[in-house]
Design a protein around this motif. Structure first.
Motif, mmCIF file in Angstrom:
data_model
loop_
_atom_site.group_PDB
_atom_site.id
_atom_site.type_symbol
_atom_site.label_atom_id
_atom_site.label_comp_id
_atom_site.label_asym_id
_atom_site.label_seq_id
_atom_site.Cartn_x
_atom_site.Cartn_y
_atom_site.Cartn_z
ATOM 1 N N LYS A 1 4.722 26.984 -7.472
ATOM 2 C CA LYS A 1 5.186 26.080 -6.430
ATOM 3 C C LYS A 1 6.360 25.252 -6.937
ATOM 4 C CE LYS A 1 2.372 24.046 -3.514
ATOM 5 N NZ LYS A 1 2.978 24.288 -2.184
ATOM 6 N N VAL A 2 7.405 25.159 -6.133
ATOM 7 C CA VAL A 2 8.559 24.337 -6.483
ATOM 8 C C VAL A 2 8.132 22.873 -6.403
ATOM 9 C CG1 VAL A 2 10.917 23.724 -5.876
ATOM 10 C CG2 VAL A 2 10.113 26.068 -5.551
ATOM 11 N N SER A 3 8.441 22.109 -7.456
ATOM 12 C CA SER A 3 8.008 20.719 -7.465
ATOM 13 C C SER A 3 8.946 19.877 -8.314
ATOM 14 C CB SER A 3 6.575 20.595 -8.002
ATOM 15 O OG SER A 3 6.520 21.019 -9.350
ATOM 16 N N ALA A 4 8.847 18.576 -8.116
ATOM 17 C CA ALA A 4 9.635 17.635 -8.909
ATOM 18 C C ALA A 4 8.880 16.318 -8.988
ATOM 19 C CB ALA A 4 11.011 17.416 -8.290
ATOM 20 N N THR B 1 0.813 -1.215 0.000
ATOM 21 C CA THR B 1 0.000 0.000 0.000
ATOM 22 C C THR B 1 0.845 1.263 0.000
ATOM 23 O OG1 THR B 1 -0.173 0.031 2.420
ATOM 24 C CG2 THR B 1 -1.861 -1.191 1.214
ATOM 25 N N ALA B 2 2.082 1.171 0.498
ATOM 26 C CA ALA B 2 2.953 2.346 0.528
ATOM 27 C C ALA B 2 3.924 2.385 -0.643
ATOM 28 C CB ALA B 2 3.726 2.389 1.844
ATOM 29 N N THR B 3 3.804 1.412 -1.529
ATOM 30 C CA THR B 3 4.718 1.338 -2.666
ATOM 31 C C THR B 3 4.441 2.470 -3.656
ATOM 32 O OG1 THR B 3 4.830 -1.057 -2.456
ATOM 33 C CG2 THR B 3 5.512 -0.128 -4.563
ATOM 34 N N ALA B 4 5.505 2.994 -4.233
ATOM 35 C CA ALA B 4 5.370 4.015 -5.272
ATOM 36 C C ALA B 4 6.400 3.762 -6.360
ATOM 37 C CB ALA B 4 5.561 5.412 -4.689
ATOM 38 N N THR B 5 5.966 3.933 -7.594
ATOM 39 C CA THR B 5 6.897 3.913 -8.717
ATOM 40 C C THR B 5 7.055 5.307 -9.311
ATOM 41 O OG1 THR B 5 5.062 3.233 -10.152
ATOM 42 C CG2 THR B 5 6.476 1.498 -9.275
ATOM 43 N N GLU B 6 6.308 6.274 -8.754
ATOM 44 C CA GLU B 6 6.472 7.679 -9.121
ATOM 45 C C GLU B 6 6.179 8.532 -7.897
ATOM 46 O OE1 GLU B 6 4.912 9.577 -12.894
ATOM 47 O OE2 GLU B 6 3.685 10.640 -11.415
ATOM 48 N N VAL B 7 7.039 9.496 -7.636
ATOM 49 C CA VAL B 7 6.866 10.391 -6.495
ATOM 50 C C VAL B 7 6.859 11.832 -6.980
ATOM 51 C CG1 VAL B 7 7.934 11.317 -4.400
ATOM 52 C CG2 VAL B 7 7.857 8.848 -4.783
ATOM 53 N N SER B 8 5.845 12.573 -6.532
ATOM 54 C CA SER B 8 5.806 14.020 -6.741
ATOM 55 C C SER B 8 6.157 14.689 -5.417
ATOM 56 C CB SER B 8 4.409 14.469 -7.185
ATOM 57 O OG SER B 8 4.064 13.913 -8.435
ATOM 58 N N ALA B 9 7.155 15.538 -5.426
ATOM 59 C CA ALA B 9 7.553 16.289 -4.234
ATOM 60 C C ALA B 9 7.192 17.747 -4.440
ATOM 61 C CB ALA B 9 9.047 16.144 -3.979
ATOM 62 N N LEU B 10 6.511 18.327 -3.447
ATOM 63 C CA LEU B 10 6.045 19.705 -3.519
ATOM 64 C C LEU B 10 6.764 20.543 -2.479
ATOM 65 C CD1 LEU B 10 2.207 19.000 -3.793
ATOM 66 C CD2 LEU B 10 3.893 19.179 -5.637
ATOM 67 N N GLY B 11 7.325 21.690 -2.920
ATOM 68 C CA GLY B 11 8.043 22.567 -2.020
ATOM 69 C C GLY B 11 7.268 23.842 -1.734
ATOM 70 N N SER C 1 2.787 8.698 -5.500
ATOM 71 C CA SER C 1 2.799 9.197 -4.132
ATOM 72 C C SER C 1 3.170 10.676 -4.179
ATOM 73 C CB SER C 1 3.816 8.429 -3.278
ATOM 74 O OG SER C 1 3.884 8.951 -1.971
ATOM 75 N N VAL C 2 2.643 11.437 -3.227
ATOM 76 C CA VAL C 2 2.919 12.871 -3.148
ATOM 77 C C VAL C 2 3.479 13.183 -1.773
ATOM 78 C CG1 VAL C 2 1.965 15.203 -3.267
ATOM 79 C CG2 VAL C 2 1.072 13.399 -4.771
ATOM 80 N N ALA C 3 4.585 13.925 -1.721
ATOM 81 C CA ALA C 3 5.206 14.332 -0.461
ATOM 82 C C ALA C 3 5.369 15.846 -0.466
ATOM 83 C CB ALA C 3 6.563 13.655 -0.280
ATOM 84 N N SER C 4 5.135 16.476 0.682
ATOM 85 C CA SER C 4 5.206 17.932 0.785
ATOM 86 C C SER C 4 6.368 18.362 1.667
ATOM 87 C CB SER C 4 3.900 18.496 1.357
ATOM 88 O OG SER C 4 2.824 18.245 0.478
ATOM 89 N N TYR C 5 7.097 19.370 1.213
ATOM 90 C CA TYR C 5 8.216 19.953 1.950
ATOM 91 C C TYR C 5 8.074 21.468 1.843
ATOM 92 C CZ TYR C 5 9.881 15.197 1.117
ATOM 93 O OH TYR C 5 9.980 13.826 1.033
ATOM 94 N N ASP C 6 7.277 22.030 2.708
ATOM 95 C CA ASP C 6 6.844 23.416 2.550
ATOM 96 C C ASP C 6 7.977 24.432 2.620
ATOM 97 O OD1 ASP C 6 4.267 22.473 2.357
ATOM 98 O OD2 ASP C 6 3.828 22.752 4.486
ATOM 99 N N ALA C 7 9.085 24.097 3.291
ATOM 100 C CA ALA C 7 10.159 25.068 3.474
ATOM 101 C C ALA C 7 11.193 25.025 2.360
ATOM 102 C CB ALA C 7 10.851 24.845 4.818
ATOM 103 N N VAL C 8 11.085 24.088 1.437
ATOM 104 C CA VAL C 8 12.103 23.912 0.394
ATOM 105 C C VAL C 8 11.791 24.824 -0.784
ATOM 106 C CG1 VAL C 8 13.186 22.288 -1.194
ATOM 107 C CG2 VAL C 8 12.546 21.553 1.112
ATOM 108 N N ILE C 9 12.760 25.639 -1.165
ATOM 109 C CA ILE C 9 12.556 26.581 -2.268
ATOM 110 C C ILE C 9 13.446 26.294 -3.470
ATOM 111 C CG2 ILE C 9 11.894 28.413 -0.664
ATOM 112 C CD1 ILE C 9 14.671 29.654 -1.181
#
Length: 396
Positions: free
Chosen positions: A283-286, A266-276, A303-311
């Protein structure tokens, strides 16, 4: 007032003497030495271990004023096991557990920085700050990831009433060789621990934590307690070949009492979106993918992960890559309950170490199972009778 745990009639099972020291957080002065019951304590890799215990309120403890000695938010507690400090942290909560006892919850010293924030802009870019001198004289951060963390710790510690006697010299010295670009805007009040944890979690990041212990006696001076923030690069702990650690279930030398070795997709990901940092299209993203898994037949699992302080784009891409590495493939987070006093004994390993785990043949696994895993959490319970340690692991 050492508490002896163990079973006097249990053959080779040793008795362990526990001492619990309650100290002023800001001066480390001992307030009291109190007995505790139902003590469980843990350490975590790049996380914050916790302690749970019960303080008895009785005729024995009344003269020691346990109420003052365990004030949440300003009291440090150390766990000494057989003359070795094995855990240290800050009491954060206290509540009645009966009419004659109170339960306390504490967290390792790194938890202090979960309660500290950047209140004026700090940046590796001198043009982004008003005072371009390096911290502590100004607002500029050094560019190596290890030294950025030192700058953030130092920024917190130099403020009035803001130094809890955590030595951060472990973040000075030789650089990791990994530069980062980072800006912490004061108006956003980024949390210091979270900011450092995000740096550490980046691709090619580092491991970190606070070590506690006794200094050696020297020149007729008794040992002193220490709190030392440390940085490990490229990683904390030993690989399996170097550690020689083997835990096994079944056969001679069996040390695994129980285990849970699940597989969770259930936690497996083959693609990750990171949001800054930022809003809308700014918005900074990758986005990063695992092409080898996709080519091998795995579906697209996002999967999506957020890192609000990353610019910075490079950092957000690195965080996305690290998150993908952690989530690629079927997830296993096995736990093992092991004996504390058989080889490998508690204290001979630490979080970050790799070990070989061997499960003998069982009905659900006729061929048995084995693997090299990395220990990411160690939990011990100071109980009467043989101690049992719970190890949480990830794939090495």
């Amino acid at each position: 007032m050492g508490l002896v745990t163990g079973n006097p009639g249990a053959g080779n099972t040793p008795d362990h003497t526990y001492t619990y020291l309650f100290c002023d957080l800001m001066t480390d002065t001992v307030i009291a030495e109190l007995p505790l019951a139902d003590v469980t304590y843990s350490t975590e890799l790049n996380g914050i271990g916790v302690l749970s215990a019960t303080i008895p309120y009785n005729d024995e403890t009344a003269p020691l004023d346990p109420e003052t000695a365990s004030t949440p938010g300003r009291t440090a507690i150390y766990v000494d096991r057989d003359g070795v400090i094995v855990w240290g942290g800050i009491i954060w909560t206290r509540q009645p557990s009966s009419q004659v006892s109170k339960q306390i919850q504490a967290a390792e010293f790194m938890s202090y920085y979960q309660h500290r924030y950047v209140k004026k802009t700090l940046s590796t870019d001198p043009s982004a700050v008003l005072i371009p001198a390096y911290v502590p004289d100004g607002q500029r951060l050094y560019t190596d990831q290890k030294h950025i963390a030192w700058s953030l710790f130092t920024y917190a510690n130099i403020q009035p009433y803001g130094n809890p006697m955590i030595n951060v010299d472990g973040f000075t010295g030789t650089a990791t060789g990994v530069p980062r670009s980072i800006t912490c805007y004061g108006f956003e009040r980024p949390e210091i621990y979270k900011t450092i944890a995000e740096l550490a979690a980046s691709d090619d990041g580092f491991d970190f934590g606070v070590d506690v212990g006794w200094t050696p006696a020297a020149n007729n001076n008794p040992p002193q307690r220490y709190r030392r923030a440390k940085c490990w690069y490229p990683r904390r702990g030993r690989d399996a070949d170097s550690s020689g650690l083997v835990f096994q279930k079944g056969g001679p030398g069996s040390t695994i009492l129980d285990y849970d070795w699940p597989e969770d997709g259930t936690a497996t990901a083959t693609e990750v979106s990171a949001l800054g940092a930022g809003t809308g299209e700014a918005k900074v993203s990758a986005v990063v993918q695992a092409p080898d898994l996709l080519a091998a037949g795995w579906p697209l699992l996002e999967s999506v992960a957020s890192y609000d302080a990353v610019i910075e784009q490079a950092q957000i891409t690195g965080l996305a890559s690290a998150e993908l590495t952690a989530r690629a493939g079927a997830q296993t987070n096995p736990t093992f309950t092991v004996t504390a006093d058989d080889d490998p004994a508690f204290g001979s390993y630490t979080v970050g170490d790799e070990a070989q785990f061997i499960i003998g043949p069982e009905p659900i696994s006729p061929a048995g199972r084995s693997g090299v895993l990395r220990i990411i959490r160690i939990e011990n319970t100071a109980a009467r009778g043989p101690e049992r340690v719970r190890l949480t692991c990830v794939g090495a």
